[in-house]
Scaffold this active site. Structure first.
Site, PDB file in Angstrom:
ATOM      1  N   ALA A  67       0.572  -1.152   0.171  1.00 16.72           N
ATOM      2  CA  ALA A  67      -0.170   0.278  -0.162  1.00 16.72           C
ATOM      3  C   ALA A  67       0.578   0.782   0.211  1.00 16.72           C
ATOM      4  O   ALA A  67       1.923   1.530   0.617  1.00 16.72           O
ATOM      5  CB  ALA A  67      -1.232  -0.253   0.994  1.00 16.72           C
ATOM      6  N   HIS A  76      -0.802  24.901   6.503  1.00 18.22           N
ATOM      7  CA  HIS A  76      -2.086  25.672   7.584  1.00 18.22           C
ATOM      8  C   HIS A  76      -3.504  25.087   7.601  1.00 18.22           C
ATOM      9  O   HIS A  76      -4.289  25.796   7.405  1.00 18.22           O
ATOM     10  CB  HIS A  76      -1.817  27.148   8.067  1.00 18.22           C
ATOM     11  CG  HIS A  76      -0.910  28.206   7.846  1.00 18.22           C
ATOM     12  ND1 HIS A  76       0.037  28.150   9.086  1.00 18.22           N
ATOM     13  CD2 HIS A  76       0.511  28.003   6.662  1.00 18.22           C
ATOM     14  CE1 HIS A  76       1.222  28.204   8.853  1.00 18.22           C
ATOM     15  NE2 HIS A  76       1.572  28.952   7.529  1.00 18.22           N
ATOM     16  N   HIS A  80      -2.255  21.358  13.412  1.00 18.23           N
ATOM     17  CA  HIS A  80      -0.956  22.268  12.704  1.00 18.23           C
ATOM     18  C   HIS A  80      -0.538  23.274  13.144  1.00 18.23           C
ATOM     19  O   HIS A  80      -0.537  23.473  14.673  1.00 18.23           O
ATOM     20  CB  HIS A  80      -0.843  22.913  10.845  1.00 18.23           C
ATOM     21  CG  HIS A  80      -2.082  24.213  11.078  1.00 18.23           C
ATOM     22  ND1 HIS A  80      -3.515  24.124  11.444  1.00 18.23           N
ATOM     23  CD2 HIS A  80      -1.060  25.561  11.206  1.00 18.23           C
ATOM     24  CE1 HIS A  80      -3.354  25.631  11.172  1.00 18.23           C
ATOM     25  NE2 HIS A  80      -2.336  26.158  11.714  1.00 18.23           N
ATOM     26  N   ASP A  82       1.796  26.713  13.492  1.00 19.27           N
ATOM     27  CA  ASP A  82       2.688  28.093  12.838  1.00 19.27           C
ATOM     28  C   ASP A  82       3.325  27.803  13.231  1.00 19.27           C
ATOM     29  O   ASP A  82       4.087  29.135  14.691  1.00 19.27           O
ATOM     30  CB  ASP A  82       1.457  29.088  13.137  1.00 19.27           C
ATOM     31  CG  ASP A  82      -0.397  28.838  13.363  1.00 19.27           C
ATOM     32  OD1 ASP A  82      -0.406  28.500  11.562  1.00 19.27           O
ATOM     33  OD2 ASP A  82      -0.483  30.058  12.714  1.00 19.27           O
ATOM     34  N   HIS A  86       5.625  32.873  10.279  1.00 18.97           N
ATOM     35  CA  HIS A  86       4.432  32.749   9.702  1.00 18.97           C
ATOM     36  C   HIS A  86       3.936  34.039   9.307  1.00 18.97           C
ATOM     37  O   HIS A  86       2.890  34.530   8.058  1.00 18.97           O
ATOM     38  CB  HIS A  86       2.955  31.881  10.340  1.00 18.97           C
ATOM     39  CG  HIS A  86       2.051  31.875   8.869  1.00 18.97           C
ATOM     40  ND1 HIS A  86       2.072  31.991   7.921  1.00 18.97           N
ATOM     41  CD2 HIS A  86       0.786  31.825   9.975  1.00 18.97           C
ATOM     42  CE1 HIS A  86       1.066  32.231   8.062  1.00 18.97           C
ATOM     43  NE2 HIS A  86      -0.305  31.421   9.160  1.00 18.97           N
ATOM     44  N   HIS A 214      -0.408  36.787  16.414  1.00 20.57           N
ATOM     45  CA  HIS A 214      -0.078  36.673  16.055  1.00 20.57           C
ATOM     46  C   HIS A 214       1.694  36.709  15.768  1.00 20.57           C
ATOM     47  O   HIS A 214       2.857  36.516  15.957  1.00 20.57           O
ATOM     48  CB  HIS A 214      -0.115  36.117  14.065  1.00 20.57           C
ATOM     49  CG  HIS A 214      -1.105  34.428  14.105  1.00 20.57           C
ATOM     50  ND1 HIS A 214      -2.665  35.073  14.140  1.00 20.57           N
ATOM     51  CD2 HIS A 214      -0.941  33.574  13.954  1.00 20.57           C
ATOM     52  CE1 HIS A 214      -3.065  33.707  13.849  1.00 20.57           C
ATOM     53  NE2 HIS A 214      -1.976  32.480  13.583  1.00 20.57           N
TER      54      HIS A 214
END
Length: 268
Positions: A67, A76, A80, A82, A86, A214
């Site tokens: 397989a 993203h 996940h 960051d 980013h 962020h």
């Protein structure tokens, strides 16, 4: 950070000598904090969904089973990481984040009640101060996890993101909790944390347009774990998180397999 090494060495040596599952190498409970990647995986409205292409699944002409698949995914989406790159031009890419920063003792700040009442709730400084009043100061080098309660909504896109629509126009319709910029600034200036994570699609709340949390975190090289699972199964403190992403050279993010290891007596 060096204090982590004896634990890691002990864990790996013990596992190498044992034929049992890794949990037999120490006393504790393992909790998977990652959602699987499949056709239901939630991505940002402008990102391509996860795709799995079957290459082989059957017996060969030589008589053995084989397989193999190809897969394609945006950095993203799903559970996940960051990487600071980013949103910070000089921030670490995925492959440059020190591994010690991805393993460590963690805490959970539970704001699920507030988020249930307000889908646009932003975790603020008072939430962290209230946690510290009950549990003591956030330890230096901690991995901070924010439990919004949205993990239970996965994989219902409308409930989880606020909209099931895709494309640039859908971004304005996103509604889910996140971290307030002033709280991100407090964590990076008044406390010393390794990383932060939560059970929503972004460390900034859905209606953010400037992604300030962020930017503040990543300017200090503090990575974020997004779309975490099973935070409701974790205690407030007394556990370790191992969050290892796909090591994409130059990557701004990538799929993450995160695990919590709850020590005996950790449920506090």
């Amino acid at each position: 950070m060096r204090r982590l090494l004896p634990f890691a060495l002990c864990l790996f040596v013990s596992c190498a000598k044992s034929s049992h599952a890794p949990s037999a190498a120490f006393s504790g409970t393992m909790i998977d904090l990652s959602h699987p990647y499949d056709e239901q995986t939630i991505f940002w409205p402008t990102a391509e969904p996860f795709r799995l292409e079957k290459v082989s699944d059957g017996f060969t002409d030589k008589g053995y089973y084989y397989a193999a698949n190809n897969f394609c995914t945006a950095e993203h989406g799903g559970t996940h990481i960051d990487a600071p790159k980013h949103f910070a031009p000089n921030g670490n890419t995925v492959d440059r984040i020190p591994i010690e920063q991805l393993i460590g003792r963690a805490i959970v700040v539970d704001v699920s009640d507030k988020c249930a009442a307000n889908p646009d709730y932003q975790v603020n400084i008072s939430d962290f101060e209230a946690w510290e009043q009950r549990n003591g100061r956030i330890p230096d080098g901690a991995i901070v996890l924010l439990r919004t309660g949205y993990g239970k909504r996965w994989p219902d896109r409308t409930s989880y993101l606020g909209t099931d629509e895709r494309g640039p126009e859908a971004v304005a319709k996103l509604h889910f909790p996140g971290l307030a910029p002033e709280a991100a600034r407090w964590l990076t200036s008044k406390r010393s944390i390794k990383a932060i994570g939560l059970d929503t699609a972004s460390i900034d709340y859905g209606q953010s347009q400037l992604f300030e949390s962020h930017r503040i975190l990543f300017e200090h090289n503090v990575p974020a774990f997004e779309n975490l699972a099973n935070l409701d199964r974790l205690p407030t403190k007394g556990f370790i998180v191992v969050a290892l992403p796909m090591k994409i050279a130059g990557g701004s993010g990538g799929p993450l397999r995160a695990v919590a290891i709850i020590s005996e007596g950790g449920a506090q």
